[in-house]
Design an enzyme around this catalytic site. Structure first.
Site, PDB file in Angstrom:
ATOM      1  N   SER A  99      -0.703 -42.634 -30.043  1.00 14.41           N
ATOM      2  CA  SER A  99      -1.404 -43.056 -31.250  1.00 14.41           C
ATOM      3  C   SER A  99      -2.410 -44.158 -30.923  1.00 14.41           C
ATOM      4  O   SER A  99      -3.328 -43.936 -30.135  1.00 14.41           O
ATOM      5  CB  SER A  99      -0.385 -43.495 -32.309  1.00 14.41           C
ATOM      6  OG  SER A  99      -0.993 -43.638 -33.573  1.00 14.41           O
ATOM      7  N   ASP A 199      -0.352 -33.311 -38.406  1.00 17.13           N
ATOM      8  CA  ASP A 199      -0.274 -34.767 -38.388  1.00 17.13           C
ATOM      9  C   ASP A 199      -0.861 -35.313 -39.691  1.00 17.13           C
ATOM     10  O   ASP A 199      -2.063 -35.152 -39.954  1.00 17.13           O
ATOM     11  CB  ASP A 199      -1.072 -35.298 -37.190  1.00 17.13           C
ATOM     12  CG  ASP A 199      -0.896 -36.790 -36.957  1.00 17.13           C
ATOM     13  OD1 ASP A 199      -0.641 -37.514 -37.935  1.00 17.13           O
ATOM     14  OD2 ASP A 199      -1.027 -37.219 -35.800  1.00 17.13           O
ATOM     15  N   HIS A 229       2.961 -36.475 -36.674  1.00 20.62           N
ATOM     16  CA  HIS A 229       2.403 -37.550 -35.864  1.00 20.62           C
ATOM     17  C   HIS A 229       3.376 -38.043 -34.800  1.00 20.62           C
ATOM     18  O   HIS A 229       2.959 -38.507 -33.739  1.00 20.62           O
ATOM     19  CB  HIS A 229       1.996 -38.721 -36.770  1.00 20.62           C
ATOM     20  CG  HIS A 229       1.245 -39.802 -36.054  1.00 20.62           C
ATOM     21  ND1 HIS A 229       0.002 -39.596 -35.477  1.00 20.62           N
ATOM     22  CD2 HIS A 229       1.552 -41.106 -35.802  1.00 20.62           C
ATOM     23  CE1 HIS A 229      -0.410 -40.709 -34.906  1.00 20.62           C
ATOM     24  NE2 HIS A 229       0.506 -41.639 -35.086  1.00 20.62           N
TER      25      HIS A 229
END
Length: 253
Positions: A99, A199, A229
């Site tokens: 991320s 996501d 995610h």
């Protein structure tokens, strides 16, 4: 493995480091995440089994590291990452960024090209302070940020507590944005990228843009249908481990 601390000028960074073969692996976590997350610990276990060096750490204001979260930014957390890369790890490293950590890992690759042997991004969130936060904050919150106030953004991660978003996070991170139509990123190592098509937090199109910006011809993006995610199912973790060990030139025994 005991917790260790890297003493920097402004704070102390908590880390775990296991020596092993090179290239080693350095894990860069996500926004408000700690190094105890499932992806970091699963990778550590499998790198240990394969004899590959592995390092995980907490950015300042995260986990067991010192400092205040609201004093952080991409600039601050990149500085933390480079300190760990320079002072804890030895030799070439494969950077694994999850991320926000993918954004930081790319920046670290650009800053230390001679130290990086490969790059794996997981649900990459480059430029999220510019590209994503504006859509998640109300008009009132955006006005508060412009006035120099810290605002709270709802979160479904960790314990569900809202994330504090500071004006410093927005302003200091802006200088490190990667994505623009004409920009080519001089990353020349093998790059592997993973992103879930389902996501809800970071659209997979950001990974597509990042892939197109990376100069390396050895760049592959894998899109996973119905994945969210976190990318932390057993199948997702197996893929993350396999790609990491492949970049490190090792095998999962």
């Amino acid at each position: 493995m005991s917790l260790q601390y890297l003493h920097c000028e402004s704070t102390s960074l908590a880390y775990h480091h296991q020596p092993g073969s090179q290239p080693g692996v350095l894990f860069c976590g996500g926004f408000k995440s700690s190094m105890t997350g499932i992806k970091a610990t699963a990778l550590e276990t499998q790198c240990s089994r394969a004899g590959v060096g592995f390092t995980r750490f907490d950015y300042s204001g995260h986990g067991d590291s010192g400092g205040e979260f609201t004093a952080g930014s991409i600039d601050r957390w990149l500085t933390d990452t480079l300190a760990v890369l320079d002072r804890v790890t030895q030799g070439p490293q494969v950077l694994v960024g999850s991320s926000m950590g993918a954004w930081i890992a790319v920046l670290a690759t650009l800053a230390r090209p001679e130290r990086i042997a490969g790059l794996l991004t997981i649900a990459a969130a480059p430029d999220f302070t510019e590209r994503l936060l504006s859509n998640k904050l109300s008009r009132e919150q955006q006005q508060a940020l412009r006035k120099g106030e810290t605002v709270l953004m709802p979160s479904e991660y960790d314990d569900g507590s809202p994330y504090p978003i500071s004006p410093q996070l927005i302003a200091d991170s802006r200088q490190h944005c990667l994505l623009s139509p004409a920009r080519s990123l001089p990353v020349h190592v093998p790059v592997r990228m993973l992103h879930g098509c389902a996501d809800p937090d970071v659209p997979y199109q950001l990974s597509l843009e990042l892939m197109q910006a990376i100069a390396s011809g050895d760049t592959e993006l894998t899109l996973i249908k119905n994945a969210d995610h976190r990318l932390s199912t057993s199948e997702n973790l197996d893929l993350i481990v396999a790609l990491t060990l492949s970049l490190a030139g090792a095998h999962n025994n």
